[in-house]
Scaffold this motif. Sequence first.
Motif, PDB file in Angstrom:
ATOM      1  N   GLY A   1      -2.230  -3.177 -13.165  1.00 37.22           N
ATOM      2  CA  GLY A   1      -2.949  -4.395 -13.398  1.00 37.22           C
ATOM      3  C   GLY A   1      -2.330  -4.888 -14.821  1.00 37.22           C
ATOM      4  N   PHE A   2      -1.969  -4.210 -15.694  1.00 36.23           N
ATOM      5  CA  PHE A   2      -1.342  -4.716 -16.852  1.00 36.23           C
ATOM      6  C   PHE A   2       0.140  -5.091 -16.687  1.00 36.23           C
ATOM      7  CE2 PHE A   2      -3.845  -1.373 -19.168  1.00 36.23           C
ATOM      8  CZ  PHE A   2      -4.780  -2.190 -19.779  1.00 36.23           C
ATOM      9  N   SER A   3       0.768  -4.404 -15.525  1.00 33.22           N
ATOM     10  CA  SER A   3       2.026  -5.071 -15.263  1.00 33.22           C
ATOM     11  C   SER A   3       2.054  -6.437 -14.553  1.00 33.22           C
ATOM     12  CB  SER A   3       2.836  -4.106 -14.021  1.00 33.22           C
ATOM     13  OG  SER A   3       3.058  -2.709 -14.868  1.00 33.22           O
ATOM     14  N   ARG A   4       0.738  -6.516 -13.860  1.00 33.73           N
ATOM     15  CA  ARG A   4       0.757  -7.961 -13.082  1.00 33.73           C
ATOM     16  C   ARG A   4       0.718  -9.004 -14.226  1.00 33.73           C
ATOM     17  NH1 ARG A   4      -1.740  -5.216  -8.865  1.00 33.73           N
ATOM     18  NH2 ARG A   4      -3.553  -4.904  -9.812  1.00 33.73           N
ATOM     19  N   ALA A   5      -0.212  -8.582 -15.313  1.00 32.93           N
ATOM     20  CA  ALA A   5      -0.468  -9.373 -16.516  1.00 32.93           C
ATOM     21  C   ALA A   5       0.794  -9.820 -17.131  1.00 32.93           C
ATOM     22  CB  ALA A   5      -1.551  -8.755 -17.486  1.00 32.93           C
ATOM     23  N   ILE A   6       1.551  -8.931 -17.225  1.00 33.24           N
ATOM     24  CA  ILE A   6       2.907  -9.359 -18.062  1.00 33.24           C
ATOM     25  C   ILE A   6       3.853 -10.175 -17.303  1.00 33.24           C
ATOM     26  CG2 ILE A   6       5.058  -7.978 -18.949  1.00 33.24           C
ATOM     27  CD1 ILE A   6       3.264  -5.782 -19.542  1.00 33.24           C
ATOM     28  N   VAL A   7       3.985  -9.999 -15.859  1.00 27.67           N
ATOM     29  CA  VAL A   7       4.648 -10.915 -14.964  1.00 27.67           C
ATOM     30  C   VAL A   7       4.293 -12.472 -15.128  1.00 27.67           C
ATOM     31  CG1 VAL A   7       5.152 -11.285 -12.547  1.00 27.67           C
ATOM     32  CG2 VAL A   7       5.489  -8.949 -13.460  1.00 27.67           C
ATOM     33  N   LEU A   8       2.766 -12.455 -15.123  1.00 26.28           N
ATOM     34  CA  LEU A   8       2.185 -13.625 -15.278  1.00 26.28           C
ATOM     35  C   LEU A   8       2.227 -14.236 -16.678  1.00 26.28           C
ATOM     36  CD1 LEU A   8      -1.426 -12.885 -13.421  1.00 26.28           C
ATOM     37  CD2 LEU A   8       0.513 -14.225 -12.537  1.00 26.28           C
ATOM     38  N   LYS A   9       2.590 -13.442 -17.599  1.00 24.31           N
ATOM     39  CA  LYS A   9       2.544 -13.940 -18.856  1.00 24.31           C
ATOM     40  C   LYS A   9       3.655 -13.099 -19.618  1.00 24.31           C
ATOM     41  CE  LYS A   9      -0.347 -15.574 -22.940  1.00 24.31           C
ATOM     42  NZ  LYS A   9      -1.429 -15.489 -23.641  1.00 24.31           N
ATOM     43  N   PRO A  10       4.617 -13.368 -19.725  1.00 25.74           N
ATOM     44  CA  PRO A  10       5.852 -12.296 -20.279  1.00 25.74           C
ATOM     45  C   PRO A  10       5.853 -12.242 -21.883  1.00 25.74           C
ATOM     46  CG  PRO A  10       6.855 -13.864 -18.898  1.00 25.74           C
ATOM     47  CD  PRO A  10       5.577 -14.567 -19.133  1.00 25.74           C
ATOM     48  N   ASP A  11       4.613 -13.175 -22.529  1.00 22.20           N
ATOM     49  CA  ASP A  11       4.695 -12.613 -23.842  1.00 22.20           C
ATOM     50  C   ASP A  11       3.264 -12.261 -24.323  1.00 22.20           C
ATOM     51  OD1 ASP A  11       3.240 -15.079 -23.141  1.00 22.20           O
ATOM     52  OD2 ASP A  11       4.030 -16.474 -24.880  1.00 22.20           O
ATOM     53  N   TYR A  12       2.873 -11.553 -23.300  1.00 23.84           N
ATOM     54  CA  TYR A  12       1.375 -11.304 -23.511  1.00 23.84           C
ATOM     55  C   TYR A  12       1.355  -9.806 -24.134  1.00 23.84           C
ATOM     56  CZ  TYR A  12      -3.373 -11.331 -21.813  1.00 23.84           C
ATOM     57  OH  TYR A  12      -4.720 -11.673 -21.794  1.00 23.84           O
ATOM     58  N   ALA A  13       1.100 -10.073 -25.608  1.00 23.47           N
ATOM     59  CA  ALA A  13       1.302  -8.701 -26.305  1.00 23.47           C
ATOM     60  C   ALA A  13      -0.045  -7.620 -25.916  1.00 23.47           C
ATOM     61  CB  ALA A  13       1.098  -8.883 -27.759  1.00 23.47           C
ATOM     62  N   GLU A  14      -0.906  -8.400 -25.845  1.00 24.92           N
ATOM     63  CA  GLU A  14      -2.396  -7.326 -25.322  1.00 24.92           C
ATOM     64  C   GLU A  14      -1.916  -6.517 -24.057  1.00 24.92           C
ATOM     65  OE1 GLU A  14      -3.559 -10.604 -28.050  1.00 24.92           O
ATOM     66  OE2 GLU A  14      -2.379 -10.410 -26.326  1.00 24.92           O
ATOM     67  N   ALA A  15      -1.398  -7.095 -22.993  1.00 26.46           N
ATOM     68  CA  ALA A  15      -0.795  -6.704 -21.969  1.00 26.46           C
ATOM     69  C   ALA A  15       0.055  -5.390 -22.202  1.00 26.46           C
ATOM     70  CB  ALA A  15      -0.415  -7.489 -20.823  1.00 26.46           C
ATOM     71  N   TYR A  16       1.178  -5.748 -23.022  1.00 29.67           N
ATOM     72  CA  TYR A  16       2.104  -4.529 -23.431  1.00 29.67           C
ATOM     73  C   TYR A  16       1.497  -3.451 -24.050  1.00 29.67           C
ATOM     74  CZ  TYR A  16       6.254  -7.461 -22.238  1.00 29.67           C
ATOM     75  OH  TYR A  16       7.128  -8.176 -21.535  1.00 29.67           O
TER      76      TYR A  16
END
Length: 659
Positions: free
Chosen positions: A96-111
């Motif tokens: 799930g976190f990986s999908r969030a990063i793909v959708l929003k590459p600058d998503y600090a919270e997902a990293y």
Amino acid sequence: MPQDRFRSELNRAIALHQQNRLGEAEPIYRELLRLNPNHFDVVHLLGTLLRRTGAMAESMSLLDRAVAMRPLSAAAQLNRANALVDRGAFSDALAGFSRAIVLKPDYAEAYLGRAVVLLELGNPQAARRDAQAALKLKPGNPEVAFTLGRSLAAENYLAEARNVFLGLLKQRPAWPEVLLELGRILRREYHAGKAVEVLARARQLDPRRPAIAFDLALALRDLGQTQQALSVVEQALALDPGLAQGHGLRGDLLNENGRLEEALKCYDEAVSLAPRAPQALSARGHVLSELGRREEAAASYEAALAHAPHDPSAIYGLSRQRRFNADDPLLAKMREAQSMPGLVDDERSKLCFAIAKASEDIGDHASSFAALQEANALRKKVLHYSFEQDAALFESLAAAAPGLLAAVPGLLAAAPGLIASAGQPVPLFIVGMPRSGTTLLEQILSAGPDVQGAGELNFVKQYGLSLATGRTPPGPEALQAFATQYLAAITQLSNGRPWIADKNPLNFQFVPLICAALPQARILHIHRDPRAVCWSNYKHYFAARSLGFAYNLDDLVRYFRLYDTLMKRWNALCPGRILDIDYERLSDNPEAETRHIVASLALPWHADYLAPEKNTRLVHTASVDQVRQPIYRGSSEVWRAFAPFIGDAFDNLPPAWQV
């Protein structure tokens, strides 16, 4: 409800949510959900709120719906992944976190979320990369820095991790989670005293957190404060009875205090809570071995290896239960374990001691010695041993001794109650170098009905170190206090017998204190061929942290000379108080020597003294295997097989004692 009113109420709920006024926001979300069950923002935000209020099942259901409604929403993917973390579904959360990063590459919270999950999944290197990526996106964010510090620590970059946590404490000094992680690093860096300070501070800030109490107990144990550690871990278990590691640590502490049956129950509880954890199974095997239940001990070690095929403690323990031949599959398993990544120094040390034992059994003395060299170097490193500290201790003991003994006449006149009274056993101290025969002598004397063998007690050092080294003036009150504390402690262990044997060999350091404060006590000093003593120490892994001198041949020789000088000084200062016993004579002629010892103590003679191997008393030292055998000759000659490798290391040893 009109659309504009719906939007207004939703905005009000969002504002309350952002202000952490969850109890006010929740009913608004629920009413909006009733009015429009398929409104994405309502479904998503109510699911997020319910996760924070602990309604985990409903939260998960709503977040699943939100992701199904908008699979391209990075926020929904993130919040659903966070909910999966709460449920321990780390692999699904990682996706799930990986999908969030793909959708929003600058998503600090997902990293950040993915870094936390990667730590849980045992991939600290990838976790560190994600934490560093999050920190670039949110420089200075304390939560991200905290996760970076944990990642660095998991990769054994301890200095870097420590600096991260120290930096966070400058920003927020009262952050218990950071103090906990810093305390763990300080323990791993062998700064036990500092670790105790940091963890005690964390506990003051968060007294209800079991993990903090558990780690504080570990640090107290590192300092040798076993009673305090036992109290703290019991408090941790009161907070969380399901803490398997806590039951294991409690078992370790009870084990160290000779309470083996109680320790076994703790390990059984730990195994029931975590059946696949090798630590509890190995510790259980150690206790069963000490109890003489060798087949059960071997089975417990085998069970540990079934779950963790290369567990160093289980391999070491199992190696003590058998005599090896060249085809023994355990020998191959030992060598495989040596190549496993991530071994800490003490684990590798145990493996090397096991390999040394196996190699000696099959006659490969060169390989055995090489393994012993590595094993001992690693153990010395773990203990941070300094010979200079022991040398300074011995100087202070020698300097304080005349003052202790000078206090005796006035003390006895003022406090005749120090002579043993009814209901208190007479202390019998068996002292000498470790591996000199103290366990055998205790086993002989406790085979009869008059002497209770209590094993290696730490009470003299615990209650009397300050007196023995001169830090506390040796007045009548101080000596009386020591005697009272010591006698009260041993009386609880005497089982009603009139004598009790305290066979902590290092009590040789405290002979003047014993003579001054306990005039009724008897002191038996057993000595052995110095070369045999030093070699026997060098080839053993001791669980106790007080024998740091044993892990280097030069340190052993220098320490033996300190011991030899001190005992000769004590014999001169305390004439008639020390009975010197020669181990070789005891082995060569056990009946004559045993009769002499028993007569010197004015004990009634019992034939049981001549069959110590039949004594079922618990043995809690490295000598557990030897004392289950009849007294035999030749053990002092084992070192000669290694003489070509030892070289001239023993040349500076003093000559054997003459009695």
